[in-house]
Design an enzyme around this catalytic site. Structure first.
Site, PDB file in Angstrom:
ATOM      1  N   HIS A 142      73.735 -87.145  21.056  1.00 55.13           N
ATOM      2  CA  HIS A 142      74.112 -88.364  20.307  1.00 55.13           C
ATOM      3  C   HIS A 142      75.607 -88.478  20.544  1.00 55.13           C
ATOM      4  CE1 HIS A 142      73.818 -90.833  16.334  1.00 55.13           C
ATOM      5  NE2 HIS A 142      75.058 -90.961  16.785  1.00 55.13           N
TER       6      HIS A 142
ATOM      7  N   ASP B  84      83.436 -80.332  12.198  1.00 54.14           N
ATOM      8  CA  ASP B  84      82.548 -79.538  13.047  1.00 54.14           C
ATOM      9  C   ASP B  84      82.195 -78.237  12.320  1.00 54.14           C
ATOM     10  OD1 ASP B  84      82.033 -79.554  16.415  1.00 54.14           O
ATOM     11  OD2 ASP B  84      81.689 -77.679  15.315  1.00 54.14           O
TER      12      ASP B  84
ATOM     13  N   ASN C  47      82.128 -84.674  25.484  1.00 55.76           N
ATOM     14  CA  ASN C  47      81.367 -83.989  26.519  1.00 55.76           C
ATOM     15  C   ASN C  47      80.170 -84.844  26.898  1.00 55.76           C
ATOM     16  OD1 ASN C  47      83.053 -81.721  26.454  1.00 55.76           O
ATOM     17  ND2 ASN C  47      81.920 -80.838  24.743  1.00 55.76           N
TER      18      ASN C  47
ATOM     19  N   HIS D 238      79.346 -88.410  20.712  1.00 53.82           N
ATOM     20  CA  HIS D 238      80.333 -87.972  19.713  1.00 53.82           C
ATOM     21  C   HIS D 238      81.662 -87.704  20.394  1.00 53.82           C
ATOM     22  CE1 HIS D 238      78.050 -84.453  21.112  1.00 53.82           C
ATOM     23  NE2 HIS D 238      79.173 -83.753  20.991  1.00 53.82           N
TER      24      HIS D 238
ATOM     25  N   HIS E  39      85.051 -85.426  19.840  1.00 48.13           N
ATOM     26  CA  HIS E  39      85.715 -84.346  19.124  1.00 48.13           C
ATOM     27  C   HIS E  39      87.177 -84.740  18.931  1.00 48.13           C
ATOM     28  CE1 HIS E  39      82.633 -81.120  20.087  1.00 48.13           C
ATOM     29  NE2 HIS E  39      82.365 -81.990  21.047  1.00 48.13           N
TER      30      HIS E  39
ATOM     31  N   GLY F  17      78.980 -79.976  29.246  1.00 45.24           N
ATOM     32  CA  GLY F  17      78.837 -79.063  28.116  1.00 45.24           C
ATOM     33  C   GLY F  17      78.295 -79.717  26.855  1.00 45.24           C
TER      34      GLY F  17
HETATM   35  P1  5GP Z   1      78.965 -80.855  22.128  1.00 40.39           P
HETATM   36  O1  5GP Z   1      78.867 -79.457  22.648  1.00 40.39           O
HETATM   37  O2  5GP Z   1      77.631 -81.565  22.222  1.00 40.39           O
HETATM   38  O3  5GP Z   1      80.082 -81.651  22.706  1.00 40.39           O
HETATM   39  O4  5GP Z   1      79.349 -80.725  20.601  1.00 40.39           O
HETATM   40  C1  5GP Z   1      78.439 -80.556  19.574  1.00 40.39           C
HETATM   41  C2  5GP Z   1      79.217 -80.062  18.389  1.00 40.39           C
HETATM   42  O5  5GP Z   1      78.432 -80.241  17.234  1.00 40.39           O
HETATM   43  C3  5GP Z   1      79.588 -78.578  18.459  1.00 40.39           C
HETATM   44  O6  5GP Z   1      81.005 -78.443  18.407  1.00 40.39           O
HETATM   45  C4  5GP Z   1      78.883 -77.976  17.247  1.00 40.39           C
HETATM   46  O7  5GP Z   1      79.643 -76.985  16.605  1.00 40.39           O
HETATM   47  C5  5GP Z   1      78.665 -79.187  16.363  1.00 40.39           C
HETATM   48  N1  5GP Z   1      77.492 -79.112  15.511  1.00 40.39           N
HETATM   49  C6  5GP Z   1      76.206 -78.819  15.907  1.00 40.39           C
HETATM   50  N2  5GP Z   1      75.368 -78.869  14.855  1.00 40.39           N
HETATM   51  C7  5GP Z   1      76.126 -79.202  13.779  1.00 40.39           C
HETATM   52  C8  5GP Z   1      75.811 -79.426  12.389  1.00 40.39           C
HETATM   53  O8  5GP Z   1      74.677 -79.306  11.939  1.00 40.39           O
HETATM   54  N3  5GP Z   1      76.853 -79.758  11.569  1.00 40.39           N
HETATM   55  C9  5GP Z   1      78.132 -79.903  12.033  1.00 40.39           C
HETATM   56  N4  5GP Z   1      79.060 -80.229  11.142  1.00 40.39           N
HETATM   57  N5  5GP Z   1      78.458 -79.713  13.326  1.00 40.39           N
HETATM   58  C10 5GP Z   1      77.468 -79.373  14.193  1.00 40.39           C
HETATM   59 ZN    ZN Z   2      71.178 -89.642  16.943  1.00 36.72          ZN
END
Ligand code: 5GP
Ligand code: ZN
Length: 113
Positions: free
Chosen positions: A97, A30, A86, A99, A101, A92
């Site tokens: 897409h 991340d 999430n 994912h 964590h 949140g």
């Molecule tokens: P969400 O909030 O959707 O569960 O998590 C998205 C995660 O993607 C966040 O923890 C954010 O830091 C990470 N993220 C967003 N853009 C990028 C990117 O361009 N590269 C990487 N490595 N992580 C990203």
């Molecule tokens: Zn995608």
């Protein structure tokens, strides 16, 4: 999918710190880590979230779960770790897409789940 940052990362069009890849799964660190180890595990097929885990997507989601165990071993998270996905606005989710964590490398807060 066009304009999806995680599709571009999985395709190598946007650089990332890759930790794992197979036919169905891509995993990378991340960009804003919230724990000493913070890895994102994504399917190589675009779908938004856990809400779309059905049909062919189920294989991709299951392959992500298999990869999580492999990555945890690779990262030496032998004392444990947390997996979070999430989903939607209240969950949140900021990148639409699916994912997972992986958070670990320290004793995590007990405040959330
Ligand atoms: P969400 O909030 O959707 O569960 O998590 C998205 C995660 O993607 C966040 O923890 C954010 O830091 C990470 N993220 C967003 N853009 C990028 C990117 O361009 N590269 C990487 N490595 N992580 C990203
Ligand atoms: Zn995608």
């Amino acid at each position: 999918m066009e304009n999806c940052i995680f599709c571009k990362i999985a395709a190598g069009e946007i650089p990332s710190n890759k930790v794992y890849e197979d036919e169905h799964v891509f995993a990378f660190r991340d960009i804003a880590p919230q724990a000493p180890v913070h890895i994102l595990v994504i399917p190589k097929k675009h779908f938004a979230s856990m809400n779309e885990v059905c049909g062919e997507n189920t294989l991709y989601a299951a392959k992500c779960l298999e990869a999580i165990a492999l990555i945890a071993k690779q990262e030496k998270l032998n004392k444990g770790y947390r997996v979070i996905s999430n989903c939607g606005e209240d969950g949140g989710q900021t990148v639409m897409h699916l994912h997972f964590h992986i958070l670990g490398g320290e004793k995590l807060s007990e405040k959330m789940v």
